[in-house]
Motif scaffolding. Structure first.
Motif, mmCIF file in Angstrom:
data_model
loop_
_atom_site.group_PDB
_atom_site.id
_atom_site.type_symbol
_atom_site.label_atom_id
_atom_site.label_comp_id
_atom_site.label_asym_id
_atom_site.label_seq_id
_atom_site.Cartn_x
_atom_site.Cartn_y
_atom_site.Cartn_z
ATOM 1 N N ALA A 14 0.831 -1.213 0.000
ATOM 2 C CA ALA A 14 0.000 0.000 0.000
ATOM 3 C C ALA A 14 0.861 1.257 0.000
ATOM 4 O O ALA A 14 0.559 2.233 -0.708
ATOM 5 C CB ALA A 14 -0.924 -0.016 1.217
ATOM 6 N N GLN A 15 1.949 1.246 0.775
ATOM 7 C CA GLN A 15 2.843 2.411 0.800
ATOM 8 C C GLN A 15 3.482 2.646 -0.564
ATOM 9 O O GLN A 15 3.607 3.794 -1.016
ATOM 10 C CB GLN A 15 3.933 2.197 1.856
ATOM 11 N N LEU A 16 3.879 1.580 -1.227
ATOM 12 C CA LEU A 16 4.517 1.722 -2.541
ATOM 13 C C LEU A 16 3.525 2.194 -3.598
ATOM 14 O O LEU A 16 3.857 3.058 -4.430
ATOM 15 C CB LEU A 16 5.141 0.395 -2.964
ATOM 16 N N THR A 17 2.318 1.643 -3.585
ATOM 17 C CA THR A 17 1.328 2.057 -4.585
ATOM 18 C C THR A 17 0.904 3.512 -4.386
ATOM 19 O O THR A 17 0.583 4.200 -5.357
ATOM 20 C CB THR A 17 0.098 1.138 -4.532
ATOM 21 N N ARG A 18 0.887 3.978 -3.140
ATOM 22 C CA ARG A 18 0.569 5.395 -2.901
ATOM 23 C C ARG A 18 1.649 6.316 -3.459
ATOM 24 O O ARG A 18 1.401 7.510 -3.674
ATOM 25 C CB ARG A 18 0.376 5.646 -1.409
ATOM 26 N N ARG A 19 2.828 5.787 -3.679
ATOM 27 C CA ARG A 19 3.914 6.564 -4.284
ATOM 28 C C ARG A 19 4.014 6.315 -5.793
ATOM 29 O O ARG A 19 5.092 6.463 -6.386
ATOM 30 C CB ARG A 19 5.234 6.223 -3.596
ATOM 31 N N ASN A 20 2.897 5.897 -6.376
ATOM 32 C CA ASN A 20 2.771 5.701 -7.823
ATOM 33 C C ASN A 20 3.647 4.566 -8.361
ATOM 34 O O ASN A 20 4.013 4.564 -9.552
ATOM 35 C CB ASN A 20 3.106 7.004 -8.571
ATOM 36 N N VAL A 21 3.987 3.615 -7.515
ATOM 37 C CA VAL A 21 4.695 2.423 -7.976
ATOM 38 C C VAL A 21 3.661 1.465 -8.548
ATOM 39 O O VAL A 21 2.626 1.213 -7.923
ATOM 40 C CB VAL A 21 5.468 1.757 -6.819
ATOM 41 N N PRO A 22 3.890 0.906 -9.741
ATOM 42 C CA PRO A 22 2.919 -0.044 -10.311
ATOM 43 C C PRO A 22 2.658 -1.214 -9.365
ATOM 44 O O PRO A 22 3.540 -1.623 -8.598
ATOM 45 C CB PRO A 22 3.613 -0.508 -11.595
ATOM 46 N N SER A 23 1.432 -1.743 -9.460
ATOM 47 C CA SER A 23 1.041 -2.792 -8.529
ATOM 48 C C SER A 23 1.958 -4.012 -8.616
ATOM 49 O O SER A 23 2.384 -4.560 -7.594
ATOM 50 C CB SER A 23 -0.414 -3.212 -8.814
ATOM 51 N N TRP A 24 2.276 -4.458 -9.843
ATOM 52 C CA TRP A 24 3.128 -5.639 -9.991
ATOM 53 C C TRP A 24 4.507 -5.406 -9.404
ATOM 54 O O TRP A 24 5.116 -6.318 -8.808
ATOM 55 C CB TRP A 24 3.235 -6.024 -11.470
ATOM 56 N N CYS A 25 5.005 -4.176 -9.554
ATOM 57 C CA CYS A 25 6.333 -3.846 -9.019
ATOM 58 C C CYS A 25 6.293 -3.796 -7.492
ATOM 59 O O CYS A 25 7.226 -4.263 -6.819
ATOM 60 C CB CYS A 25 6.801 -2.517 -9.594
ATOM 61 N N ALA A 26 5.221 -3.233 -6.929
ATOM 62 C CA ALA A 26 5.092 -3.167 -5.473
ATOM 63 C C ALA A 26 5.019 -4.574 -4.871
ATOM 64 O O ALA A 26 5.663 -4.853 -3.843
ATOM 65 C CB ALA A 26 3.851 -2.363 -5.096
ATOM 66 N N ILE A 27 4.250 -5.456 -5.519
ATOM 67 C CA ILE A 27 4.147 -6.831 -5.032
ATOM 68 C C ILE A 27 5.500 -7.531 -5.111
ATOM 69 O O ILE A 27 5.909 -8.247 -4.185
ATOM 70 C CB ILE A 27 3.086 -7.610 -5.833
ATOM 71 N N THR A 28 6.230 -7.304 -6.217
ATOM 72 C CA THR A 28 7.545 -7.930 -6.379
ATOM 73 C C THR A 28 8.522 -7.460 -5.309
ATOM 74 O O THR A 28 9.251 -8.269 -4.711
ATOM 75 C CB THR A 28 8.103 -7.628 -7.774
ATOM 76 N N LEU A 29 8.538 -6.146 -5.063
ATOM 77 C CA LEU A 29 9.461 -5.609 -4.052
ATOM 78 C C LEU A 29 9.100 -6.117 -2.661
ATOM 79 O O LEU A 29 9.980 -6.516 -1.882
ATOM 80 C CB LEU A 29 9.430 -4.081 -4.090
ATOM 81 N N ALA A 30 7.815 -6.098 -2.327
ATOM 82 C CA ALA A 30 7.389 -6.577 -1.010
ATOM 83 C C ALA A 30 7.688 -8.062 -0.848
ATOM 84 O O ALA A 30 8.137 -8.501 0.219
ATOM 85 C CB ALA A 30 5.897 -6.308 -0.817
#
Length: 353
Positions: free
Chosen positions: A57-73
């Motif tokens: 959620a923190q990454l997506t609020r910073r305009n990170v794409p969903s797939w990228c946020a899931i990968t990083l997390a």
């Protein structure tokens, strides 16, 4: 009497949502009780997925794409999971084995200290009581040592099963993260389309339990990490094991800190005696607990769990007595579920009436 009871039940379960909610609660409890061991990897995966949702959620609020946020997390989760499994737990286990080897010498030293008590306080303590206490302690420690030994040998045959779990949990966490919306939509398809009561319970539970689980993980990491650094700096034996105990103790509010004080103080006392190093340990430990209770917990849980301390203690005692360690871990989420159901139930019933 029967008529009064029937009227009360009719009023309590006047709509299908109440019955569905009751069936879901009892069905879940029955599933956990009957198949808890089999479903342990699934439950653990759901917990870890909850932990990662905050990061996503923190990454997506910073305009990170969903797939990228899931990968990083997910990458962060796998790194921490492997570090705990292959670095922290083996180190703590080795220190625990070393501690048990040194326990006889600690007990002998403790016996010498206790034998002074009958001379100073003969009206309260006798030499016979001291001998009984020491004998009981040796017996219990012997039982624990035998359990640890049998635990080690009995689980040699299950190494392959453990390896399967190590692989299985990260895989399930990935799919829970990637397909969360699809899984929730599939589960919702079995429920009524109009479900205000269930939605109210779900929203409250989702927010509070997710915040609680993430907050507890952060608290364990911070308290355990700070404790390890402090214990290592002052040269405390078994620093990793004691820090792990201190970190895990935050799972049991109010009770855990008091219980873990005993092994920390005992290790420090048998290492240094009652000198300045021991007092430094006690002061450091007290400061860590004070900062945790008065600074860290209010910051992490100011809005996560709105339960009275008495309700929390009762939940820990009741669910811990029923389901052991799992009950202790889930005590506050289960208490939150009960509170959410009680908050939602009257409003729905009054609306129906």
């Amino acid at each position: 009497m029967v008529a009064v009871l029937k009227k009360w039940l009719d009023h309590l379960f006047a709509n299908e949502e109440a019955l569905i909610l009751l069936m879901l609660i009892f069905g879940s409890l029955l599933l956990v009780i009957s198949m808890g061991d089999v479903l342990a990897p699934v439950i653990a995966s759901i917990i870890f997925a909850f932990l990662m949702q905050g990061t996503i959620a923190q990454l997506t609020r910073r305009n990170v794409p969903s797939w990228c946020a899931i990968t990083l997390a997910y990458t962060l989760f796998v790194g921490m999971f492997m570090a705990v499994m292959f670095l922290l737990l083996p180190l703590a286990w080795r220190q625990l084995a070393t501690l048990f080897q040194e326990l006889p010498a600690m007990i002998a030293k403790g016996q010498q200290l206790l034998l002074v008590l009958p001379e100073r306080y003969p009206e309260f303590v006798t030499h016979g009581q001291i001998r009984d206490w020491v004998s009981l302690t040796k017996s219990e420690l012997g039982n624990i040592g035998q359990w640890l030994l049998s635990f080690s040998f009995s689980n040699l045959a299950n190494v392959m099963g453990l390896l399967i779990y190590i692989v299985l949990v990260p895989i399930m966490v990935f799919f829970f993260l990637r397909d969360k919306d699809a899984l929730l939509a599939w589960l919702s398809s079995f429920l009524p389309a109009h479900r205000p009561m269930l939605n109210k319970v779900w929203v409250e539970m989702n927010d509070q339990v997710a915040n609680y689980v993430r907050g507890k993980a952060i608290e364990i990491f911070i308290v355990g990490g700070v404790s390890y650094i402090a214990f290592a700096l002052i040269g405390l034996n078994y620093a990793a094991l004691m820090a792990l105990l201190v970190g895990v103790s935050v799972l049991i509010p109010y009770i855990g800190a008091a219980v873990v004080t005993i092994p920390v103080a005992m290790v420090g006392y048998f290492q240094w005696g009652g000198g300045s190093e021991f007092m430094t340990l006690i002061i450091i430990y007290a400061v860590i607990q004070a900062l945790d209770g008065n600074v860290l917990v209010p910051l992490l849980f100011s809005e996560a769990v709105n339960l009275h301390p008495i309700a929390i203690i009762m939940a820990v005692l009741i669910f811990g007595g029923l389901w052991g360690l799992w009950g202790v871990f889930f005590a506050i989420p289960l208490a939150t579920l009960i509170k959410a159901v009680l908050n939602a139930w009257p409003s729905k019933q009054s609306a129906a009436v």
